[in-house]
Enzyme design. Structure first.
Site, PDB file in Angstrom:
ATOM      1  N   TYR A  64       0.855  -1.194   0.000  1.00 12.11           N
ATOM      2  CA  TYR A  64       0.000   0.000   0.000  1.00 12.11           C
ATOM      3  C   TYR A  64       0.883   1.234   0.000  1.00 12.11           C
ATOM      4  O   TYR A  64       1.899   1.277   0.708  1.00 12.11           O
ATOM      5  CB  TYR A  64      -0.892   0.020   1.251  1.00 12.11           C
ATOM      6  N   GLU A  66      -0.605   4.789  -0.417  1.00 14.15           N
ATOM      7  CA  GLU A  66      -1.419   5.994  -0.641  1.00 14.15           C
ATOM      8  C   GLU A  66      -0.610   7.228  -0.296  1.00 14.15           C
ATOM      9  O   GLU A  66       0.208   7.225   0.628  1.00 14.15           O
ATOM     10  CB  GLU A  66      -2.695   5.918   0.198  1.00 14.15           C
ATOM     11  N   ASP A 241      -7.040  14.504 -23.973  1.00 13.06           N
ATOM     12  CA  ASP A 241      -6.959  13.087 -23.627  1.00 13.06           C
ATOM     13  C   ASP A 241      -6.255  12.409 -24.801  1.00 13.06           C
ATOM     14  O   ASP A 241      -6.852  12.190 -25.851  1.00 13.06           O
ATOM     15  CB  ASP A 241      -8.377  12.544 -23.430  1.00 13.06           C
ATOM     16  N   THR A 270      -3.764   6.937 -21.401  1.00 11.39           N
ATOM     17  CA  THR A 270      -3.530   5.586 -20.929  1.00 11.39           C
ATOM     18  C   THR A 270      -2.083   5.265 -21.272  1.00 11.39           C
ATOM     19  O   THR A 270      -1.424   5.995 -22.016  1.00 11.39           O
ATOM     20  CB  THR A 270      -4.447   4.548 -21.613  1.00 11.39           C
ATOM     21  N   LYS A 273      -1.919   1.707 -24.897  1.00 16.32           N
ATOM     22  CA  LYS A 273      -2.365   1.676 -26.300  1.00 16.32           C
ATOM     23  C   LYS A 273      -1.132   1.871 -27.193  1.00 16.32           C
ATOM     24  O   LYS A 273      -0.223   1.059 -27.144  1.00 16.32           O
ATOM     25  CB  LYS A 273      -3.448   2.725 -26.522  1.00 16.32           C
ATOM     26  N   ARG A 279      -1.266  -1.810 -18.633  1.00 16.63           N
ATOM     27  CA  ARG A 279      -2.606  -1.232 -18.571  1.00 16.63           C
ATOM     28  C   ARG A 279      -2.644  -0.202 -17.447  1.00 16.63           C
ATOM     29  O   ARG A 279      -2.424  -0.542 -16.275  1.00 16.63           O
ATOM     30  CB  ARG A 279      -3.570  -2.388 -18.287  1.00 16.63           C
TER      31      ARG A 279
HETATM   32  N1  DSN Z   1     -11.797   1.148 -24.763  1.00 13.37           N
HETATM   33  C1  DSN Z   1     -10.882   2.076 -25.373  1.00 13.37           C
HETATM   34  C2  DSN Z   1     -10.842   1.908 -26.838  1.00 13.37           C
HETATM   35  O1  DSN Z   1     -10.982   0.798 -27.313  1.00 13.37           O
HETATM   36  O2  DSN Z   1     -10.657   2.877 -27.541  1.00 13.37           O
HETATM   37  C3  DSN Z   1     -11.167   3.463 -25.025  1.00 13.37           C
HETATM   38  O3  DSN Z   1     -11.508   3.558 -23.700  1.00 13.37           O
END
Ligand code: DSN
Length: 478
Positions: A64, A66, A241, A270, A273, A279
């Site tokens: 933990y 925090e 974003d 994120t 991607k 993730r």
């Molecule tokens: N789920 C993601 C995507 O496939 O673009 C976006 O949150």
């Protein structure tokens, strides 16, 4: 028996897991096999490196932590401090940001952290100041009531869902749609492109507190310099974003006006991607918002995931290597080659092409819904996802589009030469699939007809295409 370090590491891990719950070990092995065998074209997926994956399977998972670096609510966080500081440093250096917060567990968490930071920074809310100055237990019911009233009904202007915007940008099914009164800007009905004059007009009329740019299904670049000018003209905070295209920013394919970091007040992403990490999420900002952003835990987040922050540090270090820029460039070259291959075969593409990592096929040109096309492609070994197109006549469930992206195949090593073959496989399936009929004899939006022999043949061709580009070639599970 393979002796390389990666094989040894993954084989040993599976052996240990198998000793407790063999079905989990089997499922992990099956997942690798599935990923190796399918033509993965989901625009938001990728293949993280073995080092990134391995950084998540260790004792950091037990801790933990925090709070923030050096200011934790738990003792014994010195090693978490090390990896969080490394991840933040790599993020700052990679993106040229003055502050990075790497605790968000996902993109939605990153966005919520950003929204709360903006609200706390921008909204004149004495109740909020009281809430932040006092212990939570000391707040009265009246304080909470005032807080909700003062923070509620703030305005957000973001891209509409059917133009490629994201649920977390103020849409009703997401909590952001409960926090903000949202209005959307769409795209030009003829070109499919963002019309900055229309965005400026909407901003003048609506006077949002927050202007959001970013998308999950828009196949073009956005000029963030112009968007910032629009935000400034109405006194809005400009948030980007970049979850989908962070890898293209990291690799400097999106530079100048198309790099969000110098133009936005706050940037979220994120990490899994096009950035090819674990993730998770992150937030970048300048010094003005840093303090509020660092309150993400406990305002929005539970305890940070130190094992994922360790993996973020590894992946961000990888993205700082010179070869990442080549990877990012290749993602876009591949997407453009795929788009050209599809166009040559008569496919209808939203905006007529792409200048990022994704392509959106309007499958009504093949007489199909997105749902029918997605399933027919899946039967043929091609993994994609259905997606709405602008002004979609089939709505968000059946949709009229198929979204495809190249980050994963590019990681595997496929290049522009292979994209024509990929386009041929997609076109073959879509052109040989027809809409089915429902039980009452009327046209179905879900049922479809595809000769299994065609699906089998395309699956075999997809496997052949992939066989030249083994996934995790140094990992043999035996
Ligand atoms: N789920 C993601 C995507 O496939 O673009 C976006 O949150």
């Amino acid at each position: 028996m393979p002796r390389n370090a990666e094989s040894t590491a993954f084989r040993s891990a599976l052996e240990v897991i198998r000793g407790v719950e063999p079905r989990v070990a089997d499922a992990i092995g099956a997942e690798l096999a599935d990923q190796r065998e399918s033509l993965k074209l989901i625009a938001s997926e990728n293949y993280a490196s073995p080092a990134t994956l391995l950084a998540m399977g260790n004792w950091f998972s037990d801790k933990y932590a925090e709070g923030t670096i050096g200011r934790r609510f738990y003792a014994g966080c010195q090693n978490v401090d090390t990896v969080e500081a490394l991840a933040a440093e790599h993020a700052r250096e990679l993106f040229g940001a003055s502050h990075a917060y790497v605790q968000p567990h996902s993109g939605i968490d990153a966005n919520l952290v950003a929204f709360w930071a903006i609200l706390a920074d921008r909204v004149e809310a004495p109740a909020l100041q009281r809430a932040q100055a006092r212990h939570v237990n000391d707040l009265t019911e009246a304080d909470w009531f005032a807080l909700r009233r003062e923070l509620g009904n703030q305005r957000m202007l973001g891209m509409s869902l059917d133009a490629g915007g994201h649920l977390t940008h103020g849409f009703r099914p997401n909590i952001s749609g409960k926090m903000f009164d949202q209005r959307s800007y769409g795209t030009d009905p003829v070109t499919g492109l963002v019309d900055y004059d229309r965005v400026a007009e909407a901003a003048r009329e609506f006077r949002p507190l927050v202007l959001v740019a970013g998308y999950s299904a828009y196949p073009r670049k956005i000029n963030f310099r112009i968007m910032r000018e629009i935000a400034d003209s109405v006194g809005a905070t400009f948030m980007v974003d970049m979850a989908h295209f962070a890898g293209l920013v990291a690799g400097k394919v999106f530079a100048g006006d198309f790099d969000p970091v110098p133009h936005a007040h706050i940037v979220t992403s994120t990490t899994h991607k096009s950035l090819r990490g674990p993730r998770g999420g992150l937030v970048l900002c300048g010094p003005e918002l840093a303090d509020q952003v660092d309150r993400g835990c406990p305002m929005v987040l539970g305890g940070p995931l130190p094992h994922v922050m360790a993996a973020k540090a590894v992946a961000l270090a990888e993205a700082r290597r010179p070869d990442f820029a080549g990877y990012a460039r290749q993602i876009v070259d591949n997407a453009q080659a795929l788009a050209e291959g599809l166009l040559r075969r008569g496919a209808r593409l939203v905006t007529g092409g792409t200048d990022n990592h994704l392509v959106l096929i309007d499958v009504t040109g093949y007489g199909l819904t997105g749902r029918q096309a997605e399933q027919a492609l899946l039967d043929s070994g091609i993994v994609t996802n259905r997606n709405a197109v602008p002004q979609d006549p089939n709505g968000a469930w059946y949709t009229s589009g198929i979204r495809i992206g190249t980050p994963a195949l590019t990681t595997r090593g496929l290049g522009t030469a292979e994209m024509d073959g990929t386009a041929e496989l997609i076109h073959t399936v879509l052109s040989q699939t027809s809409a089915g009929v429902g039980p009452d004899g009327t046209a179905s939006k879900a049922k479809y007809v595809l000769d299994p022999a065609v699906a089998d043949k395309v699956s075999r061709q997809a496997s052949e295409l992939l066989s030249g580009f083994p996934l995790y070639p140094d990992v043999e599970l035996g």
